[in-house]
Write a protein that holds these residues in place. Sequence first.
Motif, PDB file in Angstrom:
ATOM      1  N   PRO A   5       2.277  16.454  14.536  1.00  0.00           N
ATOM      2  CA  PRO A   5       1.271  15.609  13.886  1.00  0.00           C
ATOM      3  C   PRO A   5       0.135  16.419  13.277  1.00  0.00           C
ATOM      4  N   GLN A 155       0.236  -0.533  11.983  1.00  0.00           N
ATOM      5  CA  GLN A 155       0.840   0.718  12.436  1.00  0.00           C
ATOM      6  C   GLN A 155       1.069   1.670  11.267  1.00  0.00           C
ATOM      7  N   SER A 158      -2.357   2.988  10.004  1.00  0.00           N
ATOM      8  CA  SER A 158      -3.001   3.896  10.958  1.00  0.00           C
ATOM      9  C   SER A 158      -2.392   5.292  10.866  1.00  0.00           C
ATOM     10  N   TRP A 159      -1.070   5.351  10.738  1.00  0.00           N
ATOM     11  CA  TRP A 159      -0.430   6.653  10.641  1.00  0.00           C
ATOM     12  C   TRP A 159      -0.617   7.272   9.259  1.00  0.00           C
ATOM     13  N   LYS A 160      -0.430   6.488   8.211  1.00  0.00           N
ATOM     14  CA  LYS A 160      -0.520   7.019   6.861  1.00  0.00           C
ATOM     15  C   LYS A 160      -1.919   7.541   6.547  1.00  0.00           C
ATOM     16  N   ARG A 163      -3.188   9.533  10.568  1.00  0.00           N
ATOM     17  CA  ARG A 163      -2.245  10.257  11.408  1.00  0.00           C
ATOM     18  C   ARG A 163      -2.470   9.929  12.885  1.00  0.00           C
ATOM     19  N   THR A 164      -2.667   8.651  13.163  1.00  0.00           N
ATOM     20  CA  THR A 164      -2.933   8.173  14.516  1.00  0.00           C
ATOM     21  C   THR A 164      -2.018   7.006  14.832  1.00  0.00           C
ATOM     22  N   GLN A 165      -1.330   7.075  15.968  1.00  0.00           N
ATOM     23  CA  GLN A 165      -0.509   5.961  16.405  1.00  0.00           C
ATOM     24  C   GLN A 165      -1.397   4.826  16.914  1.00  0.00           C
TER      25      GLN A 165
END
Length: 241
Positions: A5, A155, A158-160, A163-165
């Motif tokens: 990550p 989800q 948040s990731w895009k 970079r957090t799940q």
Amino acid sequence: MPFEPFFYFMRGIHGKLNNHGPGSVYGGQDYQHAAFLRRMQKEMRQDEVLDVPLTALNVVVFDFETTGFFPEKGDEIISIGAVRVCGGEIQEDPFYSLVRYEQELSSEIEILTGLTREQLKDAPLLSEVLIRFFHFTQHSPLVAHHANHEKSFLQHASWKLFRTQLQHRIVDTSFLYRIAEPSLKLVRLEDLCNHNDISIVNRHHALGDAMLTAQLWSIYIEKVNQLGCKTLRDVYHRLAR
């Protein structure tokens, strides 16, 4: 942060640091935004809410309006609405924001939501809106009607963007009405509202739908409570039977 990550996080920064236009992710204040979100997610303790009485549980009921159903295929969030519910009491400090979208909206989405490209093209970036949304929610569990839709977009974003799940517990209103009224075949939000004598106002508006869902939540936590489901843990155990 694990290596992989971190690698993608740094690659994203490198590619976008000098191109912080409407479509970019990182730059300036977004470093602080990402750090805030990762810190909040790290501090979150989902299990703590499982044994809080439903009649005392603080949740945030939310809704997204989107351009379609598949974020992984490019569909985007165009507005976010949310309201706090403390126990069964809806609070008077809602959250609402449009989200920047500079492409043409389909006629179906314009008709359904009442939103237009003109309204969205100068709205805040999704990264800014989500950080304000997470400041609003803090560690509270999230509630949505047909929550898989909102969950998949949240989800993905948040990731895009950070970079957090996503670590928030997300509860679907169907968890409650499947217990309270197992023979009920209603699915649509407006049908459930009519069934429970809730006046339908501002349907397919993110805040309007969040308010309708909050009213359903308040009604059904009382119904399941009377059936012996006092906490979210009880709800999950009942659904697992």
